[in-house]
Design an enzyme around this catalytic site. Structure first.
Site, short mmCIF file in Angstrom:
data_model
loop_
_atom_site.label_atom_id
_atom_site.label_comp_id
_atom_site.label_asym_id
_atom_site.label_seq_id
_atom_site.Cartn_x
_atom_site.Cartn_y
_atom_site.Cartn_z
N GLU A 169 -7.38 -5.39 4.34
CA GLU A 169 -7.44 -6.47 3.33
C GLU A 169 -8.51 -6.18 2.28
O GLU A 169 -9.12 -7.08 1.73
CB GLU A 169 -7.72 -7.83 3.99
CG GLU A 169 -6.64 -8.31 4.94
CD GLU A 169 -5.34 -8.71 4.24
OE1 GLU A 169 -5.41 -9.11 3.07
OE2 GLU A 169 -4.28 -8.58 4.86
N HIS A 209 -24.52 -5.59 27.31
CA HIS A 209 -23.76 -5.40 28.55
C HIS A 209 -23.90 -3.99 29.13
O HIS A 209 -23.35 -3.71 30.20
CB HIS A 209 -22.27 -5.71 28.32
CG HIS A 209 -21.95 -7.16 28.41
ND1 HIS A 209 -22.27 -8.04 27.40
CD2 HIS A 209 -21.37 -7.89 29.39
CE1 HIS A 209 -21.88 -9.27 27.75
NE2 HIS A 209 -21.34 -9.20 28.96
N GLY A 210 -24.59 -3.12 28.43
CA GLY A 210 -24.81 -1.77 28.95
C GLY A 210 -23.50 -1.05 29.26
O GLY A 210 -22.54 -1.16 28.51
N THR A 223 0.82 -1.22 0.00
CA THR A 223 0.00 0.00 0.00
C THR A 223 0.85 1.27 0.00
O THR A 223 1.86 1.35 0.69
CB THR A 223 -0.93 -0.01 1.23
OG1 THR A 223 -1.73 -1.18 1.17
CG2 THR A 223 -1.83 1.21 1.27
#
Lengths: 110, 388
Positions: free
Chosen positions: B368, B343-344, B131
């Site tokens: 990817e 789960h808050g 990249t």
């Protein structure tokens, strides 16, 4: 964000440390001549964040000043500060563990 | 494709699942919530255990000493290995060993001696340098790093970004343009030693991953001998492309593993957490979140195993690899998000792994090849020539 932590140092005393936040982040300790003697971080396990970690280093030999940076990427920032220091001085700061260099990468900030 | 796991696959999956629960998860309790490494002594003892299990170097081809497992079984293992806090990017903290850069299996004998075998022995490490600032999803056009022939050598100038591990690597695969006007037919892959004059790691790129960073590289008149060309001159794109397709399968498996771990925590918590006098699990709104988690996981799992099965049988699998990467990364993001919601307040603390998974999973929809590129690959495949 600068690659180096370049904000001014503060005197390492109870009053200044008490004013620190409990956030996560990185910090540097220095001697009277602004020479960095330790680089540390306040991670997810620290009870009182930067305040707690800097407070725990208050009596470190030669440390008379400190500066902090609140940073949620405390682990990579910590490694970066160590790598920049090694790039400048070819060793870790006085109170950091030399063993750490084995796990660090090599940076040439230019 | 047979949807039933073989006896051997069930045994291996069970063994890896126990390993993660008994050896990995308990060790994480004492680590920083963002840690990506075990203490060295712990790692060494776990590597020894994995070797005893016969699963070390899972992805190494059997002719190079790997355990000779098929792609579907390796995908099932990858799903299990990622079911812990650091599992998305550091499954089992690397104690199952790596396989090095897959492209090196196609290298010359001399190149294998210098780079591949030391990597398999754990003596060297490499990075994959594709990249650039101009992009990563379309390497044929984005690569601007130039390599110019000078006698028997090549002179490389340019740079790369978002490169993992380059600051610690001994060498890397660097893709550079060797013929300016030939698009994908003008890219060559070079093996570059990181101590070559002109090779610089200029900075760390911080991301949502707090423990691992990427790097930015600069090449200044880097002189590389011709015998460091991997494969053939101007044939580097095929090397990059093959890797990109193949890598999407384990990448998807990691997402699924984390989704399973998040879902299991949410299931457990919904049964014990009470609101207004009844457990969360008795509320339809919560039940539907759990049901949607279940569906997302199953969907991602089957498309990923199908891609692995096709790759194993040597059939074209580019479309299936794109599809599993797209489905798994997006489905797992939803699962982590719902499990965190169940789960808050605890869900967003560093006391639980959700906040780490939430941050890291976000990268998975981009890394990817982003979701949009996966859709583009699938569209090209189903529309064929009519798209051009």
């Amino acid at each position: 964000m600068s690659i180096r932590l370049d904000k001014p140092f503060q005197t390492l005393n109870d009053d200044n440390v008490a004013k620190l936040s409990g956030n996560l982040g990185v910090f540097q300790l220095a001697d009277d001549k602004d020479k960095i003697v330790y680089i540390g971080y306040a991670g997810g396990k620290s009870l009182f964040g930067l305040r707690g970690e800097v407070d725990a280093c208050k009596h470190m030999q030669g440390a008379s000043q400190f500066r902090v940076e609140v940073n949620m990427s405390y682990l990579t920032r910590y490694q970066e500060l160590l790598m920049v220091y090694i790039s400048d001085y070819d060793r870790v700061p006085l109170h950091n563990d030399e063993q750490q260099t084995r796990q660090l990468g090599k940076l040439s900030p230019g | 494709m047979n949807l039933q796991l073989t006896q051997e696959q069930e045994m291996i999956v069970g063994m890896v699942r126990r390993f993660v629960k008994e050896e990995i998860q308990p060790r994480e309790i004492n680590l920083d919530p963002d840690a990506d490494a075990l203490p060295e002594a712990d790692k060494a003892s776990l590597v020894a255990k994995v070797k005893e299990m016969g699963l070390y170097g899972l992805d190494i081809p059997s002719e190079y000493g790997g355990p000779d497992l098929d792609m579907v079984t390796r995908t099932l293992i990858a799903i299990e290995m990622s079911q812990h806090r650091a599992g998305l990017y550091t499954p089992c903290y690397g104690v199952f060993g790596g396989a090095g850069l897959a492209q090196l299996y196609e290298a010359t004998d001399e190149q294998k001696d210098k780079y591949l075998y030391p990597t398999l022995r754990g003596e060297k490490s490499g990075f994959f340098g594709l990249t650039e600032h101009s992009g990563g999803s379309d390497p044929a056009r984005a690569i601007q790093t130039k390599a110019v022939k000078d006698g028997d050598d090549w002179i490389i100038n340019g740079g790369k970004i978002f490169i993992s591990g380059a600051d610690k690597a001994d060498y890397g695969l660097v893709f550079a343009r060797t013929s300016p006007d030939r698009g994908r037919g003008g890219v060559t892959c070079f093996i570059v030693d990181t101590d070559t004059p002109g090779f610089h790691v200029r900075r760390i790129v911080h991301t949502l991953r707090s423990a691992r960073y990427a790097t930015e590289l600069q090449f200044e008149d880097m002189r590389i001998p011709n015998n460091k060309v991997l494969g053939e001159v101007n044939k580097g794109f095929a090397i990059a492309n093959d890797r990109l397709s193949r890598q999407r399968i384990p990448y998807s498996a990691g997402c699924i593993g984390v989704a399973i771990a998040a879902h299991e925590l949410a299931l457990e918590y919904s049964k014990i957490r009470e609101t207004f006098g009844a457990p969360l699990s008795s509320r339809q709104s919560i039940q539907w979140m759990l049901v949607d988690n279940e569906i997302d996981i199953q969907h991602a799992r089957w498309v990923t195993l199908e891609a692995a099965d096709r790759a194993q049988r040597g059939e074209p699998f580019r479309k299936q690899a794109a599809m599993c990467k797209l489905v798994a990364s997006e489905a797992a993001s939803r699962v982590v998000d719902r499990s965190m919601q169940i789960h808050g307040g605890y869900g967003v603390t560093k006391d639980f792994p959700f906040e780490r998974w939430y941050r890291e999973m976000r990268i998975r929809r981009i890394g990817e090849g982003p979701s949009e590129v996966q859709r583009h690959i699938i569209a090209r495949d189903i529309l064929g020539e009519s798209l051009r």
